[in-house]
Design a protein around this motif. Structure first.
Motif, PDB file in Angstrom:
ATOM      1  N   THR A  75     -13.154   4.542  -4.920  1.00  0.00           N
ATOM      2  CA  THR A  75     -11.982   5.255  -4.519  1.00  0.00           C
ATOM      3  C   THR A  75     -10.856   5.076  -4.042  1.00  0.00           C
ATOM      4  O   THR A  75      -9.027   4.690  -4.700  1.00  0.00           O
ATOM      5  N   LEU A  76     -10.576   5.763  -2.769  1.00  0.00           N
ATOM      6  CA  LEU A  76      -9.289   4.007  -2.033  1.00  0.00           C
ATOM      7  C   LEU A  76      -9.243   2.924  -2.291  1.00  0.00           C
ATOM      8  O   LEU A  76      -7.725   2.675  -2.539  1.00  0.00           O
ATOM      9  N   ILE A  77     -10.473   2.004  -1.692  1.00  0.00           N
ATOM     10  CA  ILE A  77     -10.431   1.012  -2.533  1.00  0.00           C
ATOM     11  C   ILE A  77      -9.355   1.309  -3.872  1.00  0.00           C
ATOM     12  O   ILE A  77      -7.541   0.252  -4.436  1.00  0.00           O
ATOM     13  N   HIS A  78      -9.391   1.877  -4.849  1.00  0.00           N
ATOM     14  CA  HIS A  78      -9.506   1.426  -6.207  1.00  0.00           C
ATOM     15  C   HIS A  78      -7.746   2.211  -6.634  1.00  0.00           C
ATOM     16  O   HIS A  78      -6.418   1.247  -7.253  1.00  0.00           O
ATOM     17  N   GLU A  79      -7.248   3.236  -5.253  1.00  0.00           N
ATOM     18  CA  GLU A  79      -5.658   3.239  -5.666  1.00  0.00           C
ATOM     19  C   GLU A  79      -4.855   2.549  -4.263  1.00  0.00           C
ATOM     20  O   GLU A  79      -3.756   2.158  -5.152  1.00  0.00           O
ATOM     21  N   LEU A  80      -5.449   1.521  -3.553  1.00  0.00           N
ATOM     22  CA  LEU A  80      -4.866   0.758  -2.986  1.00  0.00           C
ATOM     23  C   LEU A  80      -4.796  -0.574  -4.209  1.00  0.00           C
ATOM     24  O   LEU A  80      -3.569  -0.988  -3.961  1.00  0.00           O
ATOM     25  N   CYS A  81      -5.293  -0.549  -5.162  1.00  0.00           N
ATOM     26  CA  CYS A  81      -5.285  -2.061  -6.129  1.00  0.00           C
ATOM     27  C   CYS A  81      -3.908  -0.740  -6.827  1.00  0.00           C
ATOM     28  O   CYS A  81      -4.102  -2.080  -7.439  1.00  0.00           O
ATOM     29  N   HIS A  82      -4.028   0.193  -7.250  1.00  0.00           N
ATOM     30  CA  HIS A  82      -2.774  -0.061  -8.143  1.00  0.00           C
ATOM     31  C   HIS A  82      -1.032   0.321  -6.926  1.00  0.00           C
ATOM     32  O   HIS A  82      -0.355  -0.531  -7.716  1.00  0.00           O
ATOM     33  N   LEU A  83      -1.953   0.388  -5.682  1.00  0.00           N
ATOM     34  CA  LEU A  83      -0.625  -0.030  -4.572  1.00  0.00           C
ATOM     35  C   LEU A  83      -0.846  -1.045  -5.062  1.00  0.00           C
ATOM     36  O   LEU A  83       1.021  -1.391  -5.596  1.00  0.00           O
ATOM     37  N   THR A  84      -0.949  -2.013  -5.541  1.00  0.00           N
ATOM     38  CA  THR A  84      -0.033  -3.154  -5.720  1.00  0.00           C
ATOM     39  C   THR A  84      -0.173  -3.779  -6.905  1.00  0.00           C
ATOM     40  O   THR A  84       1.303  -4.196  -6.803  1.00  0.00           O
ATOM     41  N   GLN A  85      -0.407  -3.112  -8.346  1.00  0.00           N
ATOM     42  CA  GLN A  85      -0.082  -2.898  -9.388  1.00  0.00           C
ATOM     43  C   GLN A  85       2.057  -2.710  -8.671  1.00  0.00           C
ATOM     44  O   GLN A  85       2.941  -3.371  -9.653  1.00  0.00           O
ATOM     45  N   TRP A  86       1.636  -1.724  -8.011  1.00  0.00           N
ATOM     46  CA  TRP A  86       3.376  -0.731  -7.809  1.00  0.00           C
ATOM     47  C   TRP A  86       4.211  -1.927  -7.225  1.00  0.00           C
ATOM     48  O   TRP A  86       5.286  -2.489  -7.607  1.00  0.00           O
ATOM     49  N   ILE A  87       3.638  -2.152  -5.588  1.00  0.00           N
ATOM     50  CA  ILE A  87       4.160  -3.207  -5.434  1.00  0.00           C
ATOM     51  C   ILE A  87       5.002  -4.901  -6.200  1.00  0.00           C
ATOM     52  O   ILE A  87       6.015  -5.756  -5.708  1.00  0.00           O
ATOM     53  N   SER A  88       3.702  -5.421  -6.805  1.00  0.00           N
ATOM     54  CA  SER A  88       4.025  -6.743  -8.181  1.00  0.00           C
ATOM     55  C   SER A  88       4.744  -6.504  -8.716  1.00  0.00           C
ATOM     56  O   SER A  88       5.750  -6.755  -9.507  1.00  0.00           O
TER      57      SER A  88
END
Length: 146
Positions: A75-88
Motif C-alpha cells: 500500500t505504501l508503494i502504491h501511494e508512493l506511485c501516486h506521489l510520482t504521478q502528482w510530481i510528474s
C-alpha cells in the motif's frame, strides 16, 4: 532536501522509513519535497491508503493502521506511485476535479491501474532491500521528523 514526516499510531516507524526512503531514493533522489505520512483507521472510507498533493512540493499519504506487513508495504508503494504521478503532472486538479493525464478521473481509473502495476513490479525489489540489503545511500538525502 527531501523531508519525510510520519505520524499516527499502530505502525512500524522503521518500516515506514525504510520503504519510503528506498522509493524516494530510487525515483526522486534529486527532488526537493516534503512528504507527510499519517497513519489512522481508514475503515470508514473503505480504503487502505490515499495520496494528496498539498502544494507543488508538499504531499500527504494516509495509510490504514489495520494492515499486515506485506499489505502495508504494498500500500505504501502504491501511494508512493501516486506521489510520482502528482510530481510528474500526470495527476492534477483541473477546474476543481481530479484528472489523470488530462482526463477527468470520473471517466477513467487508469491512475489506479497504473499504480497497481507499478506496485506489483516494485514490491519484490523493495522486499529484497528490506531483507537486509539496505544500503547506507538510502539515508543520504532524507531528513526524518516525528
Amino acid at each position: 532536501m527531501t523531508t519525510i514526516t510520519h505520524s499516527g499510531y499502530g505502525y512500524s516507524k522503521t518500516l515506514c522509513e525504510h520503504v519510503s526512503s528506498w522509493y524516494l531514493n530510487e525515483f526522486h533522489v534529486n527532488d526537493e519535497l516534503n512528504l507527510y505520512i499519517s497513519h489512522r483507521s481508514l475503515k470508514s472510507e473503505g480504503a487502505t491508503g490515499f495520496c494528496y498533493s498539498i502544494s507543488d512540493d508538499e504531499y500527504e499519504i494516509e495509510l490504514d493502521v489495520y494492515l499486515n506487513k506485506t499489505l502495508y508495504i504494498k500500500t505504501l508503494i502504491h501511494e508512493l506511485c501516486h506521489l510520482t504521478q502528482w510530481i510528474s503532472g500526470d495527476l492534477s486538479i483541473q477546474q476543481g476535479k481530479l484528472h489523470y493525464r488530462n482526463e477527468p478521473v470520473e471517466f477513467t481509473e487508469l491512475h489506479e491501474s497504473d499504480a497497481y502495476v507499478k506496485e506489483n513490479e516494485l514490491f519484490p525489489t523493495c522486499a529484497s532491500c528490506l531483507s537486509g540489503t539496505l544500503s547506507s545511500r538510502l539515508w543520504q538525502k532524507i531528513d526524518y521528523t516525528f
